[in-house]
Design a protein around this motif. Structure first.
Motif, PDB file in Angstrom:
ATOM      1  N   SER A 198       0.849  -1.197   0.000  1.00  0.00           N
ATOM      2  CA  SER A 198       0.000   0.000   0.000  1.00  0.00           C
ATOM      3  C   SER A 198       0.881   1.242   0.000  1.00  0.00           C
ATOM      4  O   SER A 198       2.000   1.214   0.529  1.00  0.00           O
ATOM      5  CB  SER A 198      -0.919   0.006   1.231  1.00  0.00           C
ATOM      6  N   ASP A 199       0.362   2.317  -0.602  1.00  0.00           N
ATOM      7  CA  ASP A 199       1.078   3.600  -0.526  1.00  0.00           C
ATOM      8  C   ASP A 199       0.367   4.551   0.423  1.00  0.00           C
ATOM      9  O   ASP A 199       0.623   5.756   0.429  1.00  0.00           O
ATOM     10  CB  ASP A 199       1.235   4.229  -1.915  1.00  0.00           C
ATOM     11  N   LEU A 204      -1.693  -2.310  -3.989  1.00  0.00           N
ATOM     12  CA  LEU A 204      -1.149  -2.818  -5.241  1.00  0.00           C
ATOM     13  C   LEU A 204      -1.487  -4.296  -5.383  1.00  0.00           C
ATOM     14  O   LEU A 204      -1.220  -5.098  -4.484  1.00  0.00           O
ATOM     15  CB  LEU A 204       0.364  -2.609  -5.274  1.00  0.00           C
ATOM     16  N   LEU A 243       9.571  -1.409  -6.175  1.00  0.00           N
ATOM     17  CA  LEU A 243       9.274  -0.476  -5.089  1.00  0.00           C
ATOM     18  C   LEU A 243      10.065  -0.844  -3.840  1.00  0.00           C
ATOM     19  O   LEU A 243      10.393  -2.011  -3.620  1.00  0.00           O
ATOM     20  CB  LEU A 243       7.772  -0.483  -4.772  1.00  0.00           C
ATOM     21  N   VAL A 271       4.822   1.479   1.213  1.00  0.00           N
ATOM     22  CA  VAL A 271       5.871   2.146   0.424  1.00  0.00           C
ATOM     23  C   VAL A 271       5.594   3.644   0.437  1.00  0.00           C
ATOM     24  O   VAL A 271       4.478   4.086   0.718  1.00  0.00           O
ATOM     25  CB  VAL A 271       5.917   1.611  -1.025  1.00  0.00           C
ATOM     26  N   ALA A 273       4.631   7.279  -0.557  1.00  0.00           N
ATOM     27  CA  ALA A 273       3.651   7.825  -1.502  1.00  0.00           C
ATOM     28  C   ALA A 273       4.329   8.618  -2.623  1.00  0.00           C
ATOM     29  O   ALA A 273       3.776   8.761  -3.718  1.00  0.00           O
ATOM     30  CB  ALA A 273       2.655   8.714  -0.766  1.00  0.00           C
ATOM     31  N   ARG A 275       7.225   7.753  -3.931  1.00  0.00           N
ATOM     32  CA  ARG A 275       8.062   6.847  -4.734  1.00  0.00           C
ATOM     33  C   ARG A 275       7.280   5.563  -5.004  1.00  0.00           C
ATOM     34  O   ARG A 275       7.648   4.478  -4.590  1.00  0.00           O
ATOM     35  CB  ARG A 275       9.366   6.535  -3.990  1.00  0.00           C
ATOM     36  N   ASN A 276       6.153   5.728  -5.716  1.00  0.00           N
ATOM     37  CA  ASN A 276       5.245   4.597  -5.903  1.00  0.00           C
ATOM     38  C   ASN A 276       5.037   4.228  -7.363  1.00  0.00           C
ATOM     39  O   ASN A 276       4.032   3.613  -7.729  1.00  0.00           O
ATOM     40  CB  ASN A 276       3.895   4.886  -5.239  1.00  0.00           C
ATOM     41  N   GLU A 277       5.979   4.622  -8.227  1.00  0.00           N
ATOM     42  CA  GLU A 277       5.855   4.271  -9.638  1.00  0.00           C
ATOM     43  C   GLU A 277       6.242   2.813  -9.843  1.00  0.00           C
ATOM     44  O   GLU A 277       7.346   2.387  -9.476  1.00  0.00           O
ATOM     45  CB  GLU A 277       6.754   5.171 -10.491  1.00  0.00           C
ATOM     46  N   TRP A 290      -2.147  -0.089  -9.171  1.00  0.00           N
ATOM     47  CA  TRP A 290      -2.743   0.409  -7.933  1.00  0.00           C
ATOM     48  C   TRP A 290      -4.268   0.369  -8.023  1.00  0.00           C
ATOM     49  O   TRP A 290      -4.831   0.628  -9.078  1.00  0.00           O
ATOM     50  CB  TRP A 290      -2.295   1.847  -7.671  1.00  0.00           C
TER      51      TRP A 290
END
Length: 341
Positions: A198-199, A204, A243, A271, A273, A275-277, A290
């Motif tokens: 999760s971000d 995900l 990630l 992770v 928010a 850096r969630n690519e 996502w």
């Protein structure tokens, strides 16, 4: 004096047993059956049996329900008498549990016998375990999964890895022994982490090419030698979706019989928010993306057969409630709902 002492000892032991919970008595009885070969052979004459054929469990459909028959020793004898070497077949059974009334439960694979003859005799069918786990009663699923894993282990460990000589199972099926080398082999499980990433506001989920159309689930992977759970989670998330995990927490565990016998260790991972690519490993995954809360809630309501749209595409759906991935997703929904309440 010795007689008096023995009588007193029996009375004290009986009192202690009565004071113990049903669970404790069951576990101690099962351990006795594993350690005492003669006691286990005796239990085979009064226990109940779950049947398999080439690792597929036997089910009976009654109305809309699928039942898992438990055959008595007498019923088993009656069936096996129609085939040769009936007694030898009982010896191949493995102990998988016992009832609260201490009635032992065994599993027996009749893969060498004619499947259609057994199905006709018992008015049922041998069903692939993946399908069976999602249609039988919840209390039967763990037994079927444990039984198949143990039966598969015995089938693949019939020879000693050191000497190449045949190994022999004990009556309970809790171990195999190579008498040439003296090595004792015990059934093992492989630890696997399953992680819902999760971000903070989204989770995900991913899918592999082998998945049914539209199905997404949490990330998972085997623990490498020497890794702890935390290290495995961080490595798997980095490898599969690119990630970096900032924090994680344990959720629960579940035995899962696929691909052989695995202990699924479920975790939630957070992770950053910012850096969630996602960058997927295409060798492992077909897609990962996502999902927001609303989309997850709708997906949990959706069944596989209702996910196909008119244009041939599939709406996302998630593992059924028997799978620990489902519980991870439910926990995330509850957490998000509490935060927005």
């Amino acid at each position: 004096m010795a007689v008096v002492y023995q009588a007193l000892h029996r009375r004290v032991s009986s009192l202690v047993c009565r004071l113990h919970s049903t669970y404790v008595r069951k576990m101690r009885y099962l351990n006795e059956l594993k350690e005492d070969d003669s006691l286990c052979r005796q239990a085979q004459t009064s226990g109940t049996f779950y049947l398999f054929h080439n690792l597929s469990p036997f089910l009976q459909k009654v109305g809309k329900k699928y039942l898992v028959p438990q055959l008595s020793a007498a019923e088993m004898k009656q069936i096996l008498e129609k085939f040769q070497e009936a007694e030898q077949w009982i010896e191949k059974s493995v102990l998988i549990g016992c009832s609260d009334e201490h009635r032992p439960q065994f599993a027996l694979d009749l893969g060498a016998l004619e499947k259609s003859a057994i199905e006709s005799e018992l008015q049922g069918s041998f069903t692939d375990l993946r399908k069976a786990l999602f249609v039988v009663d919840g209390k039967d699923s763990p037994l079927l999964a444990s039984a198949q894993s143990l039966l598969r282990w015995h089938d693949s460990h019939q020879y000693c890895s050191k000497t190449g000589q045949p190994t022999q199972k004990n009556p309970a099926g809790s171990k195999r022994v190579c008498h040439a080398s003296g090595i004792t082999y015990y059934p093992q499980m492989s630890p696997v982490v399953i992680t819902l990433v999760s971000d903070g506001s989204r989770c995900l989920l991913a899918r592999q090419p082998s998945f049914p159309p539209g199905m997404y689930t949490a990330l998972s992977g085997f623990c490498d030698m020497g890794e702890n759970v935390e290290e495995t989670v961080r490595r798997e998330v980095a490898e599969e979706v690119g990630l970096e995990v900032e924090s994680l927490r344990y959720s629960g565990s579940q035995h899962w019989p696929f691909p052989s016998s695995s202990l699924m260790i479920a975790c939630h991972a957070l992770v950053g928010a910012q850096r969630n690519e996602i960058s997927i490993d295409s060798l492992e995954l077909e897609e990962a993306r996502w999902f927001g809360l609303e989309e997850i809630v709708e997906g949990l309501k959706r069944e596989p057969r209702s996910s196909k749209q008119d244009d041939g595409s599939f709406l996302p759906w998630f593992p059924p409630k028997q799978a620990i991935a489902h519980h991870l997703i439910r926990e995330w929904v509850q957490q998000q709902s509490a935060q927005t309440a």
